[in-house]
Design a protein around this motif. Structure first.
Motif, PDB file in Angstrom:
ATOM      1  N   ASP A 126      23.075  48.147  72.924  1.00 30.70           N
ATOM      2  CA  ASP A 126      24.216  47.328  73.359  1.00 30.70           C
ATOM      3  C   ASP A 126      25.451  47.649  72.513  1.00 30.70           C
ATOM      4  N   GLU A 127      25.206  47.876  71.225  1.00 25.81           N
ATOM      5  CA  GLU A 127      26.314  48.217  70.317  1.00 25.81           C
ATOM      6  C   GLU A 127      26.852  49.614  70.642  1.00 25.81           C
ATOM      7  N   GLY A 128      25.932  50.525  70.966  1.00 26.20           N
ATOM      8  CA  GLY A 128      26.341  51.886  71.330  1.00 26.20           C
ATOM      9  C   GLY A 128      27.170  51.925  72.598  1.00 26.20           C
ATOM     10  N   TYR A 129      26.852  51.015  73.532  1.00 33.23           N
ATOM     11  CA  TYR A 129      27.629  50.936  74.768  1.00 33.23           C
ATOM     12  C   TYR A 129      29.087  50.567  74.474  1.00 33.23           C
ATOM     13  N   LYS A 130      29.268  49.689  73.476  1.00 28.08           N
ATOM     14  CA  LYS A 130      30.634  49.296  73.093  1.00 28.08           C
ATOM     15  C   LYS A 130      31.396  50.479  72.475  1.00 28.08           C
ATOM     16  N   HIS A 131      30.653  51.440  71.917  1.00 25.84           N
ATOM     17  CA  HIS A 131      31.284  52.585  71.228  1.00 25.84           C
ATOM     18  C   HIS A 131      30.976  53.910  71.940  1.00 25.84           C
ATOM     19  N   PHE A 132      30.849  53.883  73.264  1.00 28.25           N
ATOM     20  CA  PHE A 132      30.388  55.101  73.934  1.00 28.25           C
ATOM     21  C   PHE A 132      31.393  56.256  73.822  1.00 28.25           C
ATOM     22  N   TYR A 133      32.687  55.941  73.634  1.00 26.22           N
ATOM     23  CA  TYR A 133      33.663  57.024  73.418  1.00 26.22           C
ATOM     24  C   TYR A 133      33.362  57.755  72.106  1.00 26.22           C
ATOM     25  N   GLU A 134      33.026  56.964  71.069  1.00 29.09           N
ATOM     26  CA  GLU A 134      32.690  57.578  69.772  1.00 29.09           C
ATOM     27  C   GLU A 134      31.393  58.380  69.877  1.00 29.09           C
ATOM     28  N   VAL A 135      30.431  57.856  70.652  1.00 23.56           N
ATOM     29  CA  VAL A 135      29.162  58.579  70.862  1.00 23.56           C
ATOM     30  C   VAL A 135      29.443  59.923  71.531  1.00 23.56           C
ATOM     31  N   ALA A 136      30.259  59.912  72.575  1.00 22.81           N
ATOM     32  CA  ALA A 136      30.615  61.160  73.267  1.00 22.81           C
ATOM     33  C   ALA A 136      31.303  62.123  72.297  1.00 22.81           C
ATOM     34  N   HIS A 137      32.175  61.577  71.439  1.00 23.27           N
ATOM     35  CA  HIS A 137      32.893  62.410  70.463  1.00 23.27           C
ATOM     36  C   HIS A 137      31.914  63.088  69.502  1.00 23.27           C
ATOM     37  N   VAL A 138      30.903  62.346  69.047  1.00 21.69           N
ATOM     38  CA  VAL A 138      29.889  62.905  68.135  1.00 21.69           C
ATOM     39  C   VAL A 138      29.134  64.054  68.817  1.00 21.69           C
ATOM     40  N   VAL A 139      28.754  63.853  70.081  1.00 20.56           N
ATOM     41  CA  VAL A 139      28.045  64.895  70.830  1.00 20.56           C
ATOM     42  C   VAL A 139      28.904  66.152  70.932  1.00 20.56           C
TER      43      VAL A 139
END
Length: 206
Positions: free
Chosen positions: A124-137
């Motif tokens: 749920d927390e990752g969903y709030k930060h999915f732009y940052e997750v995409a950036h890490v990938v």
């Protein structure tokens, strides 16, 4: 074997050969080069799950089956140990799982294009930060691009796949024959049995 050969000859020898080459759609380049492709799509799932999938459309890779470059990249992307994308995202409590690769189905790999996807199961927390997750990938993929291929890692994958091939369990004969027939459309004669599983040549330029 003699009986099987006799049956195959009886059943299939009368089928005429039309002499036509295997159809290729290689002239249809860049099918995903459209405004619709360079977008973020949000889909409401039926199950309560958050998933981020990033998809790249690449030139066709099936002719590189002896090198398997997409398998090499997916191996590194899917790594879960220290320094991996997933270990970093888990420390942030942003992700539960990550996998990447090409399914080698006709849709994901053909004579027009190859698809490479990375899918992250988010908290749920990752969903709030999915732009940052995409950036890490994207940062990780950029790092792999800068570093270039590593022969030691490729050879490690080669050995693991060879072990899995040599010690695999016996499959259902119908599934085996179906898989073999598919391989006959994709690989050279000497690679019908192994082309979809083994890595043969290390070619860093590929």
């Amino acid at each position: 074997l003699d009986t099987l050969e006799k049956w195959v000859t009886e059943i299939f020898s009368e089928i005429p050969n039309n002499g036509l080459p295997k159809p290729s759609f290689g002239h249809l380049t860049q099918p995903f080069d459209t405004p619709e492709f360079h977008k973020l799509y949000r889909v409401v799932p039926i199950r309560k799950v958050h998933s981020l999938t990033i998809t790249w459309a690449l030139p066709p890779q099936e002719q590189y089956y002896r090198v398997k470059p997409l398998h090499y990249i997916s191996w590194l992307v899917g790594h879960e140990g220290k320094g991996s994308v997933l270990s970093f995202l888990r420390k942030k409590f942003w992700a539960l799982a990550l996998y990447g690769g090409n399914g080698e189905t006709g849709f994901e790999q053909n004579s027009t294009y190859s698809i490479f996807s990375i899918s992250v199961t988010l908290t749920d927390e990752g969903y709030k930060h999915f732009y940052e997750v995409a950036h890490v990938v994207f940062q990780y993929v950029k790092m792999l691009q800068k570093r270039g291929p590593d022969q030691r890692i490729w050879e490690e994958i080669q050995k693991i796949e060879a072990n899995e091939f040599h010690y695999q369990e016996q499959t259902d004969p119908v599934d085996y024959v179906e898989n073999l027939c598919e391989n006959m459309q994709l690989f050279k004669k000497e690679d019908f049995l192994t082309g979809d599983q083994l890595l043969f040549e290390y070619k860093p330029e590929v």
